[in-house]
Design a protein around this motif. Structure first.
Motif, PDB file in Angstrom:
ATOM      1  N   TRP A  42       2.809  -0.644  -0.205  1.00  0.00           N
ATOM      2  CA  TRP A  42       2.038  -1.316  -1.259  1.00  0.00           C
ATOM      3  C   TRP A  42       1.625  -2.704  -0.778  1.00  0.00           C
ATOM      4  O   TRP A  42       0.456  -3.090  -0.905  1.00  0.00           O
ATOM      5  CB  TRP A  42       2.850  -1.430  -2.554  1.00  0.00           C
ATOM      6  CG  TRP A  42       2.080  -2.145  -3.612  1.00  0.00           C
ATOM      7  CD1 TRP A  42       1.255  -1.606  -4.537  1.00  0.00           C
ATOM      8  CD2 TRP A  42       2.024  -3.574  -3.814  1.00  0.00           C
ATOM      9  NE1 TRP A  42       0.691  -2.596  -5.302  1.00  0.00           N
ATOM     10  CE2 TRP A  42       1.139  -3.812  -4.888  1.00  0.00           C
ATOM     11  CE3 TRP A  42       2.639  -4.663  -3.201  1.00  0.00           C
ATOM     12  CZ2 TRP A  42       0.864  -5.092  -5.345  1.00  0.00           C
ATOM     13  CZ3 TRP A  42       2.350  -5.939  -3.652  1.00  0.00           C
ATOM     14  CH2 TRP A  42       1.462  -6.132  -4.722  1.00  0.00           C
ATOM     15  N   TYR A  43       2.572  -3.466  -0.245  1.00  0.00           N
ATOM     16  CA  TYR A  43       2.276  -4.812   0.221  1.00  0.00           C
ATOM     17  C   TYR A  43       1.179  -4.793   1.303  1.00  0.00           C
ATOM     18  O   TYR A  43       0.227  -5.572   1.244  1.00  0.00           O
ATOM     19  CB  TYR A  43       3.544  -5.490   0.766  1.00  0.00           C
ATOM     20  CG  TYR A  43       3.239  -6.792   1.449  1.00  0.00           C
ATOM     21  CD1 TYR A  43       3.006  -7.942   0.699  1.00  0.00           C
ATOM     22  CD2 TYR A  43       3.134  -6.881   2.832  1.00  0.00           C
ATOM     23  CE1 TYR A  43       2.684  -9.148   1.316  1.00  0.00           C
ATOM     24  CE2 TYR A  43       2.814  -8.067   3.459  1.00  0.00           C
ATOM     25  CZ  TYR A  43       2.590  -9.198   2.697  1.00  0.00           C
ATOM     26  OH  TYR A  43       2.260 -10.372   3.311  1.00  0.00           O
ATOM     27  N   VAL A  44       1.335  -3.891   2.266  1.00  0.00           N
ATOM     28  CA  VAL A  44       0.352  -3.802   3.350  1.00  0.00           C
ATOM     29  C   VAL A  44      -1.017  -3.433   2.790  1.00  0.00           C
ATOM     30  O   VAL A  44      -2.036  -4.032   3.157  1.00  0.00           O
ATOM     31  CB  VAL A  44       0.800  -2.790   4.431  1.00  0.00           C
ATOM     32  CG1 VAL A  44      -0.341  -2.448   5.379  1.00  0.00           C
ATOM     33  CG2 VAL A  44       1.990  -3.339   5.208  1.00  0.00           C
ATOM     34  N   SER A  45      -1.055  -2.461   1.879  1.00  0.00           N
ATOM     35  CA  SER A  45      -2.334  -1.969   1.363  1.00  0.00           C
ATOM     36  C   SER A  45      -3.063  -2.950   0.465  1.00  0.00           C
ATOM     37  O   SER A  45      -4.274  -3.067   0.538  1.00  0.00           O
ATOM     38  CB  SER A  45      -2.103  -0.675   0.584  1.00  0.00           C
ATOM     39  OG  SER A  45      -1.671   0.330   1.455  1.00  0.00           O
ATOM     40  N   TRP A  46      -2.312  -3.632  -0.418  1.00  0.00           N
ATOM     41  CA  TRP A  46      -2.978  -4.467  -1.426  1.00  0.00           C
ATOM     42  C   TRP A  46      -2.861  -5.962  -1.186  1.00  0.00           C
ATOM     43  O   TRP A  46      -3.547  -6.732  -1.835  1.00  0.00           O
ATOM     44  CB  TRP A  46      -2.456  -4.128  -2.824  1.00  0.00           C
ATOM     45  CG  TRP A  46      -3.135  -2.926  -3.380  1.00  0.00           C
ATOM     46  CD1 TRP A  46      -4.328  -2.912  -4.060  1.00  0.00           C
ATOM     47  CD2 TRP A  46      -2.720  -1.572  -3.292  1.00  0.00           C
ATOM     48  NE1 TRP A  46      -4.659  -1.630  -4.390  1.00  0.00           N
ATOM     49  CE2 TRP A  46      -3.692  -0.782  -3.939  1.00  0.00           C
ATOM     50  CE3 TRP A  46      -1.618  -0.926  -2.730  1.00  0.00           C
ATOM     51  CZ2 TRP A  46      -3.590   0.590  -4.045  1.00  0.00           C
ATOM     52  CZ3 TRP A  46      -1.528   0.442  -2.835  1.00  0.00           C
ATOM     53  CH2 TRP A  46      -2.498   1.184  -3.487  1.00  0.00           C
ATOM     54  N   ARG A  47      -2.062  -6.392  -0.226  1.00  0.00           N
ATOM     55  CA  ARG A  47      -1.945  -7.823   0.040  1.00  0.00           C
ATOM     56  C   ARG A  47      -2.294  -8.142   1.504  1.00  0.00           C
ATOM     57  O   ARG A  47      -3.178  -8.921   1.779  1.00  0.00           O
ATOM     58  CB  ARG A  47      -0.528  -8.332  -0.273  1.00  0.00           C
ATOM     59  CG  ARG A  47      -0.070  -8.017  -1.682  1.00  0.00           C
ATOM     60  CD  ARG A  47      -0.888  -8.657  -2.742  1.00  0.00           C
ATOM     61  NE  ARG A  47      -0.474 -10.031  -2.892  1.00  0.00           N
ATOM     62  CZ  ARG A  47      -1.156 -10.929  -3.574  1.00  0.00           C
ATOM     63  NH1 ARG A  47      -2.255 -10.589  -4.193  1.00  0.00           N
ATOM     64  NH2 ARG A  47      -0.743 -12.158  -3.676  1.00  0.00           N
ATOM     65  N   HIS A  48      -1.555  -7.518   2.412  1.00  0.00           N
ATOM     66  CA  HIS A  48      -1.724  -7.845   3.827  1.00  0.00           C
ATOM     67  C   HIS A  48      -3.102  -7.443   4.356  1.00  0.00           C
ATOM     68  O   HIS A  48      -3.793  -8.249   4.976  1.00  0.00           O
ATOM     69  CB  HIS A  48      -0.631  -7.149   4.650  1.00  0.00           C
ATOM     70  CG  HIS A  48      -0.758  -7.373   6.116  1.00  0.00           C
ATOM     71  ND1 HIS A  48      -0.179  -8.440   6.742  1.00  0.00           N
ATOM     72  CD2 HIS A  48      -1.426  -6.687   7.085  1.00  0.00           C
ATOM     73  CE1 HIS A  48      -0.475  -8.403   8.028  1.00  0.00           C
ATOM     74  NE2 HIS A  48      -1.226  -7.347   8.266  1.00  0.00           N
TER      75      HIS A  48
END
Length: 146
Positions: free
Chosen positions: A97-103
């Motif tokens: 989730w972090y990689v997809s929507w933030r990183h």
């Protein structure tokens, strides 16, 4: 029903682990070698390869989780193994989730100077995800022999 759930669960888990390992240890190094100092070209191809994958992976995670619940209900393997596997899956999902929507959105708009940091951070996050999913897969194999 149990055999079908086990085949789906193990098959998709193997696909996820295998896909991450292949990307990390085969595709990414070959992209670095092929493009050499052409960072822009490498980034463009990397973004094209990654485009649209987030929902496919989330669907894969959902089916792994659902089939895991069926196996929890239908098998006699120790409960702790299922709880640990679920925790590992949640951790990997949180990183995804972090990689997809933030990183990733930040990486898309990164300057040339910022890009190496984002590339390095993504590799670290991908290695952690691979460790989590690989461990969960190994526990699943161990559960079949308990």
């Amino acid at each position: 029903m149990t055999a079908l759930a086990a085949i789906i669960h193990a098959g998709l888990a193997a696909a996820w682990v295998g896909g991450m390992a292949y990307s990390l240890f085969v595709v990414q190094p070959k992209l670095r070698r092929y493009f050499g100092s052409d960072e822009h070209g490498r980034e463009a191809l990397t973004m094209m390869i990654a485009a649209g994958n987030r929902w496919k992976v989330l669907g894969l995670i959902a089916v792994i989780a659902a089939s895991g619940l069926v196996l929890l209900w239908r098998t006699s393997s120790p409960l702790w193994i299922h709880l640990v596997k679920a925790t590992l899956l949640l951790g990997a999902t949180a990183i995804f989730w972090y990689v997809s929507w933030r990183h990733w959105p930040r990486r898309v708009f990164a300057t040339r100077a910022e890009l190496p940091n984002y590339q390095s951070r993504l590799r670290t996050l991908a290695l952690v995800m691979l460790g989590l999913t690989g461990t969960a897969f190994a526990l699943g194999v161990a559960a079949t022999h308990s």
